[in-house]
Write an enzyme that holds these catalytic residues in place. Sequence first.
Site, PDB file in Angstrom:
ATOM      1  N   CYS A  25       3.148  22.839   4.435  1.00 42.87           N
ATOM      2  CA  CYS A  25       3.045  21.392   4.229  1.00 42.87           C
ATOM      3  C   CYS A  25       4.131  20.902   3.278  1.00 42.87           C
ATOM      4  O   CYS A  25       4.062  19.761   2.796  1.00 42.87           O
ATOM      5  CB  CYS A  25       1.659  20.997   3.724  1.00 42.87           C
ATOM      6  SG  CYS A  25       1.191  21.747   2.161  1.00 42.87           S
ATOM      7  N   ASN A  69     -10.337  28.117   9.776  1.00 39.83           N
ATOM      8  CA  ASN A  69      -9.726  27.330  10.843  1.00 39.83           C
ATOM      9  C   ASN A  69      -8.908  28.197  11.797  1.00 39.83           C
ATOM     10  O   ASN A  69      -9.083  28.136  13.016  1.00 39.83           O
ATOM     11  CB  ASN A  69      -8.851  26.254  10.192  1.00 39.83           C
ATOM     12  CG  ASN A  69      -8.279  25.251  11.159  1.00 39.83           C
ATOM     13  OD1 ASN A  69      -8.966  24.756  12.031  1.00 39.83           O
ATOM     14  ND2 ASN A  69      -7.000  24.942  10.997  1.00 39.83           N
ATOM     15  N   GLU A 116      -9.065  33.493   0.502  1.00 39.18           N
ATOM     16  CA  GLU A 116      -8.984  32.105   0.037  1.00 39.18           C
ATOM     17  C   GLU A 116      -9.387  32.067  -1.432  1.00 39.18           C
ATOM     18  O   GLU A 116     -10.230  32.843  -1.876  1.00 39.18           O
ATOM     19  CB  GLU A 116      -9.924  31.232   0.886  1.00 39.18           C
ATOM     20  CG  GLU A 116     -10.260  29.873   0.349  1.00 39.18           C
ATOM     21  CD  GLU A 116      -9.047  28.963   0.245  1.00 39.18           C
ATOM     22  OE1 GLU A 116      -8.910  28.298  -0.796  1.00 39.18           O
ATOM     23  OE2 GLU A 116      -8.238  28.934   1.203  1.00 39.18           O
ATOM     24  N   PHE A 138      -4.922  32.088   2.553  1.00 38.67           N
ATOM     25  CA  PHE A 138      -5.247  30.662   2.387  1.00 38.67           C
ATOM     26  C   PHE A 138      -6.048  30.196   3.604  1.00 38.67           C
ATOM     27  O   PHE A 138      -5.734  29.197   4.238  1.00 38.67           O
ATOM     28  CB  PHE A 138      -3.978  29.817   2.215  1.00 38.67           C
ATOM     29  CG  PHE A 138      -3.063  30.282   1.116  1.00 38.67           C
ATOM     30  CD1 PHE A 138      -3.277  29.876  -0.192  1.00 38.67           C
ATOM     31  CD2 PHE A 138      -1.995  31.129   1.390  1.00 38.67           C
ATOM     32  CE1 PHE A 138      -2.423  30.307  -1.218  1.00 38.67           C
ATOM     33  CE2 PHE A 138      -1.142  31.568   0.389  1.00 38.67           C
ATOM     34  CZ  PHE A 138      -1.363  31.155  -0.919  1.00 38.67           C
ATOM     35  N   CYS A 165       0.841  -1.198   0.000  1.00 39.71           N
ATOM     36  CA  CYS A 165       0.000   0.000   0.000  1.00 39.71           C
ATOM     37  C   CYS A 165       0.873   1.243   0.000  1.00 39.71           C
ATOM     38  O   CYS A 165       1.873   1.323   0.727  1.00 39.71           O
ATOM     39  CB  CYS A 165      -0.907  -0.018   1.227  1.00 39.71           C
ATOM     40  SG  CYS A 165      -1.806   1.519   1.512  1.00 39.71           S
ATOM     41  N   GLN A 180      -7.793  20.054   7.764  1.00 41.82           N
ATOM     42  CA  GLN A 180      -6.536  19.417   8.170  1.00 41.82           C
ATOM     43  C   GLN A 180      -6.803  17.965   8.549  1.00 41.82           C
ATOM     44  O   GLN A 180      -7.752  17.659   9.269  1.00 41.82           O
ATOM     45  CB  GLN A 180      -5.914  20.173   9.339  1.00 41.82           C
ATOM     46  CG  GLN A 180      -5.440  21.571   8.997  1.00 41.82           C
ATOM     47  CD  GLN A 180      -4.212  21.577   8.094  1.00 41.82           C
ATOM     48  OE1 GLN A 180      -3.672  20.535   7.727  1.00 41.82           O
ATOM     49  NE2 GLN A 180      -3.760  22.770   7.716  1.00 41.82           N
TER      50      GLN A 180
END
Length: 442
Positions: free
Chosen positions: A395, A306, A322, A301, A82, A272
């Site tokens: 990220c 959040n 955004e 963004f 996987c 998230q």
Amino acid sequence: MSRSRRVDPAPFEAGVLDLAHDGRGVARIDGKTTFIADALPGEWVRASRVSRRRSHDDAVLVEVLEGAPDRVEPHCPHFGTCGGCSLQHLEPGAQRKAKDAILHENLQRLGHVAAERRWPPISGPAWGYRRRARLGARKVDKKGRVLVGFRERRAPLVADMDSCPVLAGDIGALIPALSRLIGELSIARRVPQIEVAVGDDRRALVFRVMDPLSPADSILLDRFGSEHDVDVWIQPGGLETLQPLREGTPWPGFRLADFDLEFSFLPTDFVQVNAAINQQAVSRAVELLEVKPGDRVLDLFCGLGNFSLALARRGAQVCGVEGDAGLVERARANAVRNGLEASFHVANLFEDCRNASWAQGPYDSLLLDPPRAGAEASIHLVAALRPARVVYVSCHPGTLARDAGILVNEFGYRFSGAGIMDMFPHTAHMESIALFERDGQA
């Protein structure tokens, strides 16, 4: 362009020197870099090449001759086939240590910057953490059933799985039942994927259907939802075609307890992946920005709000921006839900936005939470706005390093600190958070 060359698969032995950004071991064979899947630093291994290129070779592990002290037995029987996880063979604390090293190496090598402080990793549960995922589905005649799972590691095929320990809400245990369900549908060959969205109180599954459902198909899906306590959604086309199988199905949601906030989102919305890490990330970002009532904060963004709404809860005047109009609509609705005031705008943040009305400021601080491509265009707003503090949630260490170099080397900000957030345990994906302060600020 680097081209693959003829491969000699004869096993060879090598010492592993380092861990690459994608989780593979790094060896040097006759002066050439060789990446070895599933090998760990400090090990002596036997491996076999699978491709040769001018810059490097790729290999797979055949046998561990001398193991690293941090090597552990993978928890999942599907590890290695996987493609969902790449680091289950490395102890979780060692995973975080390796990611921390990769982050700071990227900052120095690509951005030519170094953080004044290296913060300890933010960590959480190692299993059952993944509340958003996209599973493939494929009817395989040779196996006589439908396969449901992540893609295989080395091929664009659906892995043959019967469980997944990283999926939240016990969704991983439903894989065999999902396989049987799709196999019973009249359009079994026309259901290529299932999206998973797990909220605090609801579990949603979005079935991508390429052909219309028959009445019998709808009954089967509805029965599955009832029996397994999941909300079934259907997506026959683009995102605008998303609809619940049962009219009136509530949306999933989550809470940020530290800020007494409740969020509602569509099952296909970006949230998230790791709820526990997200809670800590939001608290840390608010702490780093040191907001006081009345402070003006620009959140780029911003997604569903959040970070924006947590900042607003602390009394800040928040402007969130955004690129996804649907997410902006949900951010506004979430502000109303929580009795907060914040302004939200739609803009392409990969273009120069310095002339936009919302970009005129003034702002005391700025928060960035871009996708993997980073915030290279938006970062130039900093030169115009000169906020006292910039918190960057990243990220991808490479794009963070690039943008950190701009903030420090071009705009004169101090690089006060950085650290990883272990959003994706057992994978090579890396989330991090960094603080930049304008020279002269405490």
